[in-house]
Design an enzyme around this catalytic site. Structure first.
Site, PDB file in Angstrom:
ATOM      1  N   HIS A 232       0.814  -1.227   0.000  1.00 52.83           N
ATOM      2  CA  HIS A 232       0.000   0.000   0.000  1.00 52.83           C
ATOM      3  C   HIS A 232       0.845   1.273   0.000  1.00 52.83           C
ATOM      4  O   HIS A 232       0.676   2.124  -0.883  1.00 52.83           O
ATOM      5  CB  HIS A 232      -0.970  -0.011   1.183  1.00 52.83           C
ATOM      6  CG  HIS A 232      -1.611   1.310   1.447  1.00 52.83           C
ATOM      7  ND1 HIS A 232      -2.497   1.910   0.569  1.00 52.83           N
ATOM      8  CD2 HIS A 232      -1.471   2.171   2.489  1.00 52.83           C
ATOM      9  CE1 HIS A 232      -2.889   3.075   1.069  1.00 52.83           C
ATOM     10  NE2 HIS A 232      -2.280   3.256   2.223  1.00 52.83           N
TER      11      HIS A 232
ATOM     12  N   GLU B 238       1.783   4.804  12.870  1.00 52.29           N
ATOM     13  CA  GLU B 238       0.461   4.382  13.319  1.00 52.29           C
ATOM     14  C   GLU B 238       0.321   2.862  13.404  1.00 52.29           C
ATOM     15  O   GLU B 238      -0.330   2.347  14.313  1.00 52.29           O
ATOM     16  CB  GLU B 238      -0.603   4.936  12.374  1.00 52.29           C
ATOM     17  CG  GLU B 238      -2.029   4.640  12.809  1.00 52.29           C
ATOM     18  CD  GLU B 238      -3.040   5.230  11.858  1.00 52.29           C
ATOM     19  OE1 GLU B 238      -4.205   5.380  12.263  1.00 52.29           O
ATOM     20  OE2 GLU B 238      -2.686   5.533  10.704  1.00 52.29           O
ATOM     21  N   ASP B 239       0.922   2.146  12.469  1.00 51.86           N
ATOM     22  CA  ASP B 239       0.634   0.711  12.348  1.00 51.86           C
ATOM     23  C   ASP B 239       1.790  -0.216  12.672  1.00 51.86           C
ATOM     24  O   ASP B 239       1.649  -1.437  12.541  1.00 51.86           O
ATOM     25  CB  ASP B 239       0.154   0.413  10.917  1.00 51.86           C
ATOM     26  CG  ASP B 239      -1.174   1.079  10.606  1.00 51.86           C
ATOM     27  OD1 ASP B 239      -1.958   1.312  11.546  1.00 51.86           O
ATOM     28  OD2 ASP B 239      -1.421   1.389   9.423  1.00 51.86           O
TER      29      ASP B 239
ATOM     30  N   ASP C   3      -3.054   8.474  -0.461  1.00 54.44           N
ATOM     31  CA  ASP C   3      -3.393   7.361   0.415  1.00 54.44           C
ATOM     32  C   ASP C   3      -4.862   6.994   0.261  1.00 54.44           C
ATOM     33  O   ASP C   3      -5.223   5.814   0.093  1.00 54.44           O
ATOM     34  CB  ASP C   3      -3.078   7.761   1.863  1.00 54.44           C
ATOM     35  CG  ASP C   3      -3.592   6.764   2.886  1.00 54.44           C
ATOM     36  OD1 ASP C   3      -3.233   5.575   2.797  1.00 54.44           O
ATOM     37  OD2 ASP C   3      -4.364   7.177   3.779  1.00 54.44           O
TER      38      ASP C   3
ATOM     39  N   ASP D 163     -24.032  17.638 -22.468  1.00 51.11           N
ATOM     40  CA  ASP D 163     -22.593  17.795 -22.265  1.00 51.11           C
ATOM     41  C   ASP D 163     -21.939  16.536 -21.705  1.00 51.11           C
ATOM     42  O   ASP D 163     -20.976  16.614 -20.952  1.00 51.11           O
ATOM     43  CB  ASP D 163     -22.306  18.989 -21.348  1.00 51.11           C
ATOM     44  CG  ASP D 163     -23.041  18.914 -20.019  1.00 51.11           C
ATOM     45  OD1 ASP D 163     -23.838  17.977 -19.840  1.00 51.11           O
ATOM     46  OD2 ASP D 163     -22.810  19.790 -19.172  1.00 51.11           O
TER      47      ASP D 163
ATOM     48  N   HIS E  68       4.382   6.517   5.492  1.00 53.43           N
ATOM     49  CA  HIS E  68       3.281   7.243   6.121  1.00 53.43           C
ATOM     50  C   HIS E  68       2.474   6.438   7.140  1.00 53.43           C
ATOM     51  O   HIS E  68       1.810   7.012   8.003  1.00 53.43           O
ATOM     52  CB  HIS E  68       2.347   7.820   5.051  1.00 53.43           C
ATOM     53  CG  HIS E  68       1.404   6.839   4.429  1.00 53.43           C
ATOM     54  ND1 HIS E  68       1.726   6.121   3.299  1.00 53.43           N
ATOM     55  CD2 HIS E  68       0.152   6.475   4.766  1.00 53.43           C
ATOM     56  CE1 HIS E  68       0.699   5.355   2.965  1.00 53.43           C
ATOM     57  NE2 HIS E  68      -0.271   5.545   3.838  1.00 53.43           N
TER      58      HIS E  68
END
Length: 377
Positions: A48, A76-77, A139, A260, A72
């Site tokens: 990911h 947190e993980d 993300d 359109d 990133h």
């Protein structure tokens, strides 16, 4: 999933002076930190952040932003600490990772907890560096691309609604139109599956037997104008399913009544050529009554100038055509451009995303948001 050398090569292709060692360290660190973690799809979780980084290379972002994308989710993980990120990757990357982590914590709250403060925290977290938001949008975009792997329908709908209500408008506000369109399409597929299927089927029917319909119509327009010795640049695009559905809902009309779904621009040398081109188009294809607007003789309040018309093309397909000069086109598109060759620090020819332009869009968004949620302290 991008391999280590593939990701690094992508960055070096547009930024030869990028810190290759930084990117390699980030790749290996993230892979080791996430270890055996799995996503709902069964893929290694590590795939990911690498895909998020890959998305951002399409924006030609700097090495610190790419490293941030790779890292990133580590705070947190995984067991990684902010101090470790600072020591290994420097203060700038650590600050960016911390900003993305704060945004992720908002998502972990219940809907009621987030309702009154999500936008405020977004703005607070982003105020220092727009790159935090860019990583978070990438993300979310990758999470939407893999949303179908989540087994619980209610969770998929919650994520899709959050994307439609928060992330897609945020992307639009700062000029990330391709992000916005893809997020809306993927969210729409979850929120209104029957409408999505119906509109997608209709769009496919428009293309049956015709190959690339946009290219064919563009070529026909160009040919008609060239016969009158009018050189023209023709641009064409097709609305995405959510945009079509929204127009149908707003106007209370059917798919067939939309003028359109496909829209084209004819950019011609002079104002006189604009009106000549209009006459040629109306002689060749029937005009849709009530759909002609002359914004050249009567510009919009913001100064916008162009001729707008809708005609009935082959097989009763309604198309919108805008006719303007290069000067008018430059004026109209000026605010929509969000990338350019950007000179950063001592590097003279490093093509980068125009972060200044994105920051301007963010300031506009803050002004609007302050009216909705109160002053951001």
């Amino acid at each position: 999933m991008l391999r280590q050398y593939e990701l690094v090569d992508r960055v070096l292709d547009y930024d030869p002076d990028a810190d290759e060692a930084l990117l390699n360290r980030a790749y290996v660190f993230s892979m080791q930190a996430h270890g055996s973690q799995k996503r709902a799809s069964g893929d290694p979780y590590f795939s990911h952040p690498i895909e998020v980084a890959g998305i951002l290379t399409d924006l030609r972002l700097d090495d610190e932003t790419i490293a941030t994308a790779i890292l990133h989710d580590t705070i947190e993980d995984t067991v990684a600490t902010p101090e470790e990120i600072t020591r290994l990757f420097g203060g700038n990357v650590a600050r960016l990772v911390d900003g993305v982590t704060k945004l992720s914590k908002i998502e972990a709250q219940t809907e009621n907890e987030r309702a009154a403060e999500n936008l405020r925290k977004f703005l607070l977290a982003m105020s220092g560096d727009i790159r935090v938001l860019l990583v978070k949008l990438a993300d979310r975009l990758h999470n939407m691309r893999t949303l179908h792997h989540i087994p619980k329908p209610e969770k998929r709908r919650r994520i899709a609604k959050e994307t439609m209500d928060i992330y897609a408008p945020l992307a639009e506000r700062i000029g990330m139109y391709e992000f916005m369109k893809e997020m809306q399409t993927l969210a729409f597929q979850q929120l209104e599956p029957d409408a999505y299927a119906s509109i997608t089927k209709r769009l496919n029917q428009l293309h049956e037997g015709g190959g690339d319909l946009i290219s064919r119509i563009s070529s026909g327009l160009r040919l008609q104008l060239s016969r009158a010795d009018i050189p023209a640049e023709i641009q064409g695009r097709e609305k995405h399913p959510y945009s079509i559905w929204r127009k149908m809902q707003e106007r209370h009309i059917s798919f067939e009544q939309l003028s359109d779904i496909m829209a084209f621009r004819a950019i011609v040398p002079t104002v006189e050529d604009c009106y000549t081109a209009l006459g040629i188009i109306h002689r060749r294809w029937p005009m849709v009554p009530g759909r002609f607007k002359d914004y050249i003789s009567t510009p919009k309040r913001n100064g916008y100038r162009s001729l707008h018309t809708s005609v009935i093309h082959a097989d009763n397909a309604r198309i919108e055509i805008q006719i303007r000069t290069p000067e008018m086109h430059a004026e109209a598109e000026g605010e929509r451009r969000h990338t350019k060759n950007h000179r950063k620090r001592g590097h003279q020819d490093r093509p980068q995303t125009d972060l200044g332009g994105l920051q301007k869009g963010l300031r506009t968004f803050k002004t609007l948001s302050a009216c909705l949620i109160g002053k951001v302290n």
